[in-house]
Scaffold this motif. Structure first.
Motif, PDB file in Angstrom:
ATOM      1  N   ALA A  87      -6.305   5.268 -10.839  1.00 21.61           N
ATOM      2  CA  ALA A  87      -6.821   4.073 -11.412  1.00 21.61           C
ATOM      3  C   ALA A  87      -5.425   3.898 -12.798  1.00 21.61           C
ATOM      4  CB  ALA A  87      -7.342   3.000 -11.956  1.00 21.61           C
ATOM      5  N   VAL A  88      -5.823   3.996 -13.310  1.00 21.12           N
ATOM      6  CA  VAL A  88      -4.596   4.709 -14.877  1.00 21.12           C
ATOM      7  C   VAL A  88      -2.679   4.199 -14.232  1.00 21.12           C
ATOM      8  CG1 VAL A  88      -4.015   5.253 -16.975  1.00 21.12           C
ATOM      9  CG2 VAL A  88      -6.685   4.527 -16.254  1.00 21.12           C
ATOM     10  N   VAL A  89      -2.816   5.129 -13.755  1.00 21.99           N
ATOM     11  CA  VAL A  89      -1.095   5.389 -13.448  1.00 21.99           C
ATOM     12  C   VAL A  89      -1.105   3.820 -12.489  1.00 21.99           C
ATOM     13  CG1 VAL A  89      -0.105   6.783 -11.199  1.00 21.99           C
ATOM     14  CG2 VAL A  89      -1.842   8.104 -13.604  1.00 21.99           C
ATOM     15  N   ALA A  90      -1.887   3.545 -11.803  1.00 26.49           N
ATOM     16  CA  ALA A  90      -1.409   2.430 -10.396  1.00 26.49           C
ATOM     17  C   ALA A  90      -1.208   0.989 -12.170  1.00 26.49           C
ATOM     18  CB  ALA A  90      -2.526   2.348  -9.564  1.00 26.49           C
ATOM     19  N   PHE A  91      -2.115   1.174 -13.008  1.00 30.80           N
ATOM     20  CA  PHE A  91      -1.867   0.372 -13.488  1.00 30.80           C
ATOM     21  C   PHE A  91      -0.488   0.274 -14.428  1.00 30.80           C
ATOM     22  CE2 PHE A  91      -2.547  -1.370 -18.178  1.00 30.80           C
ATOM     23  CZ  PHE A  91      -2.635  -2.915 -18.039  1.00 30.80           C
TER      24      PHE A  91
END
Length: 98
Positions: A87-91
């Motif tokens: 999720a952090v990488v996608a953000f």
């Protein structure tokens, strides 16, 4: 014929509500970034770490860096789940300057 439409409407409603439920189970990358990353990284300017907008956007490299750390950046693999890291990488990728 009316019962068929009622049954189809019921099935469609259940399917849609289960998809909404699954979507809400996904970690919030923006929220995690704000709690764990924001003290060192900003979207458009360098802080202690590089600006998100100028980071390498290679998914595997970002996952590796968040999980195992890099240079002065600490490891988060023992603090965040695999889904939270994704999720952090996608953000990060969604905030990259083109």
């Amino acid at each position: 014929m009316g019962n068929i439409f009622k049954a189809l409407a019921l099935v469609a409603g259940v399917a849609l509500s289960s998809q909404v439920g699954m979507a809400s189970d996904m970690p919030d990358g923006a929220k995690i970034f704000s709690k764990k990353c924001k003290m060192c990284h900003a979207i458009n300017k360098k802080k202690v770490g590089p600006a998100v907008a100028s980071m390498n956007m290679d998914t595997n490299m970002l996952i590796e860096t968040v999980t195992n750390g890099r240079k002065r950046m600490p490891k988060f693999g023992h603090k965040l789940s695999a889904d939270e890291i994704q999720a952090v990488v996608a953000f990060i990728q969604s905030n990259h300057a083109e």
